[in-house]
Design a protein around this motif. Sequence first.
Motif, PDB file in Angstrom:
ATOM      1  N   TRP A 276       0.621  -1.234   0.083  1.00 25.34           N
ATOM      2  CA  TRP A 276       0.011   0.013  -0.002  1.00 25.34           C
ATOM      3  C   TRP A 276       0.679   1.230  -0.074  1.00 25.34           C
ATOM      4  O   TRP A 276       0.564   2.044  -0.712  1.00 25.34           O
ATOM      5  CB  TRP A 276      -0.948  -0.155   1.294  1.00 25.34           C
ATOM      6  CG  TRP A 276      -1.757   1.429   1.249  1.00 25.34           C
ATOM      7  CD1 TRP A 276      -2.947   1.414   0.500  1.00 25.34           C
ATOM      8  CD2 TRP A 276      -1.527   2.373   2.095  1.00 25.34           C
ATOM      9  NE1 TRP A 276      -3.381   2.515   1.155  1.00 25.34           N
ATOM     10  CE2 TRP A 276      -2.953   3.529   2.076  1.00 25.34           C
ATOM     11  CE3 TRP A 276      -0.546   2.788   3.144  1.00 25.34           C
ATOM     12  CZ2 TRP A 276      -2.790   4.392   2.610  1.00 25.34           C
ATOM     13  CZ3 TRP A 276      -0.706   3.901   3.728  1.00 25.34           C
ATOM     14  CH2 TRP A 276      -1.655   4.832   3.509  1.00 25.34           C
TER      15      TRP A 276
ATOM     16  N   ARG B 191       2.376   1.932  -3.307  1.00 30.15           N
ATOM     17  CA  ARG B 191       1.508   2.542  -4.199  1.00 30.15           C
ATOM     18  C   ARG B 191       1.069   4.299  -3.814  1.00 30.15           C
ATOM     19  O   ARG B 191       1.226   5.003  -4.722  1.00 30.15           O
ATOM     20  CB  ARG B 191       0.030   1.881  -4.409  1.00 30.15           C
ATOM     21  CG  ARG B 191       0.104   0.455  -5.028  1.00 30.15           C
ATOM     22  CD  ARG B 191      -1.002   0.018  -5.324  1.00 30.15           C
ATOM     23  NE  ARG B 191      -2.337   0.108  -4.313  1.00 30.15           N
ATOM     24  CZ  ARG B 191      -2.206  -0.956  -3.229  1.00 30.15           C
ATOM     25  NH1 ARG B 191      -1.393  -2.077  -3.562  1.00 30.15           N
ATOM     26  NH2 ARG B 191      -3.157  -0.919  -2.408  1.00 30.15           N
ATOM     27  N   ARG B 192       1.013   4.222  -2.491  1.00 30.92           N
ATOM     28  CA  ARG B 192       0.759   5.702  -2.211  1.00 30.92           C
ATOM     29  C   ARG B 192       1.738   6.476  -2.461  1.00 30.92           C
ATOM     30  O   ARG B 192       1.903   7.792  -2.693  1.00 30.92           O
ATOM     31  CB  ARG B 192       0.342   5.715  -0.497  1.00 30.92           C
ATOM     32  CG  ARG B 192      -0.926   4.845  -0.386  1.00 30.92           C
ATOM     33  CD  ARG B 192      -2.022   6.043  -0.816  1.00 30.92           C
ATOM     34  NE  ARG B 192      -2.126   7.275  -0.208  1.00 30.92           N
ATOM     35  CZ  ARG B 192      -2.912   8.419  -0.362  1.00 30.92           C
ATOM     36  NH1 ARG B 192      -3.834   8.072  -1.321  1.00 30.92           N
ATOM     37  NH2 ARG B 192      -2.950   9.611   0.189  1.00 30.92           N
TER      38      ARG B 192
ATOM     39  N   TYR C  19       3.875   6.488  -4.999  1.00 29.39           N
ATOM     40  CA  TYR C  19       4.098   6.452  -6.251  1.00 29.39           C
ATOM     41  C   TYR C  19       5.452   5.843  -6.735  1.00 29.39           C
ATOM     42  O   TYR C  19       6.336   6.353  -7.558  1.00 29.39           O
ATOM     43  CB  TYR C  19       4.345   8.026  -6.888  1.00 29.39           C
ATOM     44  CG  TYR C  19       3.217   8.826  -6.646  1.00 29.39           C
ATOM     45  CD1 TYR C  19       2.086   8.602  -7.173  1.00 29.39           C
ATOM     46  CD2 TYR C  19       3.338  10.110  -5.784  1.00 29.39           C
ATOM     47  CE1 TYR C  19       0.782   9.292  -7.119  1.00 29.39           C
ATOM     48  CE2 TYR C  19       2.059  10.889  -6.009  1.00 29.39           C
ATOM     49  CZ  TYR C  19       0.885  10.391  -6.585  1.00 29.39           C
ATOM     50  OH  TYR C  19      -0.276  11.504  -6.433  1.00 29.39           O
TER      51      TYR C  19
ATOM     52  N   ALA D 289       5.410   2.075  -6.729  1.00 26.93           N
ATOM     53  CA  ALA D 289       4.686   0.968  -7.686  1.00 26.93           C
ATOM     54  C   ALA D 289       3.877   1.644  -8.859  1.00 26.93           C
ATOM     55  O   ALA D 289       3.927   0.906  -9.697  1.00 26.93           O
ATOM     56  CB  ALA D 289       3.980   0.055  -6.717  1.00 26.93           C
ATOM     57  N   GLU D 290       3.322   2.473  -8.559  1.00 31.04           N
ATOM     58  CA  GLU D 290       2.364   3.296  -9.362  1.00 31.04           C
ATOM     59  C   GLU D 290       2.790   4.572 -10.010  1.00 31.04           C
ATOM     60  O   GLU D 290       2.394   5.393  -9.136  1.00 31.04           O
ATOM     61  CB  GLU D 290       1.012   3.253  -9.333  1.00 31.04           C
ATOM     62  CG  GLU D 290       0.517   1.676  -9.041  1.00 31.04           C
ATOM     63  CD  GLU D 290      -0.791   1.789  -8.850  1.00 31.04           C
ATOM     64  OE1 GLU D 290      -1.449   2.774  -8.806  1.00 31.04           O
ATOM     65  OE2 GLU D 290      -1.554   0.520  -8.458  1.00 31.04           O
TER      66      GLU D 290
ATOM     67  N   ARG E   4       9.635   8.612  -9.111  1.00 34.15           N
ATOM     68  CA  ARG E   4       8.396   8.484  -9.021  1.00 34.15           C
ATOM     69  C   ARG E   4       7.415   9.270  -9.943  1.00 34.15           C
ATOM     70  O   ARG E   4       6.314   9.220 -10.073  1.00 34.15           O
ATOM     71  CB  ARG E   4       7.816   8.956  -7.596  1.00 34.15           C
ATOM     72  CG  ARG E   4       8.500   8.382  -6.370  1.00 34.15           C
ATOM     73  CD  ARG E   4       8.367   9.049  -4.860  1.00 34.15           C
ATOM     74  NE  ARG E   4       8.469   8.160  -3.928  1.00 34.15           N
ATOM     75  CZ  ARG E   4       9.665   7.996  -3.396  1.00 34.15           C
ATOM     76  NH1 ARG E   4      10.617   8.514  -3.854  1.00 34.15           N
ATOM     77  NH2 ARG E   4       9.805   7.016  -2.360  1.00 34.15           N
TER      78      ARG E   4
ATOM     79  N   GLU F  77      -8.892   0.161   0.939  1.00 37.69           N
ATOM     80  CA  GLU F  77      -7.697  -0.132   0.056  1.00 37.69           C
ATOM     81  C   GLU F  77      -6.626  -0.910   0.754  1.00 37.69           C
ATOM     82  O   GLU F  77      -5.900  -1.768  -0.106  1.00 37.69           O
ATOM     83  CB  GLU F  77      -7.261   1.302  -0.549  1.00 37.69           C
ATOM     84  CG  GLU F  77      -5.875   1.282  -1.490  1.00 37.69           C
ATOM     85  CD  GLU F  77      -5.666   2.756  -1.662  1.00 37.69           C
ATOM     86  OE1 GLU F  77      -4.533   2.632  -2.545  1.00 37.69           O
ATOM     87  OE2 GLU F  77      -6.055   3.564  -1.373  1.00 37.69           O
TER      88      GLU F  77
ATOM     89  N   SER G 163      -5.021  -4.953  -0.421  1.00 39.29           N
ATOM     90  CA  SER G 163      -3.841  -4.798  -0.824  1.00 39.29           C
ATOM     91  C   SER G 163      -3.169  -6.444  -0.900  1.00 39.29           C
ATOM     92  O   SER G 163      -3.356  -6.992   0.153  1.00 39.29           O
ATOM     93  CB  SER G 163      -2.722  -3.922   0.026  1.00 39.29           C
ATOM     94  OG  SER G 163      -3.089  -2.708  -0.409  1.00 39.29           O
TER      95      SER G 163
ATOM     96  N   ASP H 166       3.699  -6.963  -2.617  1.00 38.47           N
ATOM     97  CA  ASP H 166       4.520  -6.399  -3.992  1.00 38.47           C
ATOM     98  C   ASP H 166       5.773  -7.121  -4.063  1.00 38.47           C
ATOM     99  O   ASP H 166       6.592  -6.680  -3.248  1.00 38.47           O
ATOM    100  CB  ASP H 166       4.501  -5.184  -3.966  1.00 38.47           C
ATOM    101  CG  ASP H 166       5.148  -4.515  -5.374  1.00 38.47           C
ATOM    102  OD1 ASP H 166       5.847  -5.081  -5.737  1.00 38.47           O
ATOM    103  OD2 ASP H 166       4.852  -3.149  -5.420  1.00 38.47           O
TER     104      ASP H 166
END
Length: 370
Positions: free
Chosen positions: A11, A14-15, A17, A19-20, A51, A266, A270, A273
Amino acid sequence: MRVTWEQVWAWRLRRQYVAERGTGSVPEIVARLCGVQAQVTSAAELAVALRSATPKSDAVVTELAAGTLMKTWAMRGTLHALTPDLGAACLAVMASARTWEKPIWQRNFGASPAEVAALTEAVARILDGVVLTREELVGALVADTAFRGLGEELRSGWGALLKPLAWQGALCHGPAQGSKVTFTSPAHLVRGWRGLPELDAAAATAIRAYLGTYGPATPETFNAWLTRNSLRKTQVRGWFSELGDAITEVDVAGRTGYLLTEHADELAASTPDENVYLLGAFDQYILGPGTNDAELLPAAHRAKVSRAAGWISPLVVAGGRITGTWELTEDTVLLSMFDDAKPLPEHGIDAAVDHLAAVAGRPKLTVRTG
């Protein structure tokens, strides 16, 4: 609510930036990270570039010059690039600790609370509408006999006497002039600067921002992240309590922390990862929870990451946990893996190195394990 550490790390990745990657502006990325440490400008630039879906060179410096970010002494007394609203909130909370009134601070830095108050007023007046180098600012101050005895400390690159002034909103860093540091008033440089907010509102803003990126976390972890535990524990716990239903208690493998309620579903959904990521020196992924977090960074390896003179090494992250460090030569990434770390999947490290190469503007990087 119960979750695993692997869910928490996924999580957070992702938060933050990682992983995404972020598709928004540089200030949006910096805001999500609750600021980026900027003691070393290149480290702040790398943190943001890694990021960003579309990294640009000198992106942080550009935003600082535009006044959409501010550079000042903030978390733990270190230089950070921050968005103005969150910066003002964090500064207000830090100022409330009044660390410069403590006897040990006065002994170390030779200034009384009255002298700091007088310095704050004088610097606010001197920097009104102008940008000055350190030498120019100190020269203007020591021209006053009241501050002549503080000249040596004021000239110190550590900025110990200037930090309380920054926390009270009297100064921030201006654009560098070559190798020279400059200072100015936030009102002069920072776009939309409204001064420091009221304390309780500032604390709510800072805590919500922190939990939205580094949760689940405790009041004690927040206090350590922001002020090196300078705030009264009962006060910080009270601020958390006042958030009421906006935060949710979470059990992470037996450790209790708090998360913004809006993120609970969220986090619960999860999944681990297992990817590999390379993050730079002084990266927020470890500075947010702190290098003492033995779940994220095993205690046996802490000294390899948190090094002498406050240096924080670049990180190898695998499965969400820190598993080694790295350094970049001209065309090689040298990995120093912890001796108890699992072997990295080849495709995973290749993807991480290719991303680093793209961000660093290198056509190709090879990998070597030291």
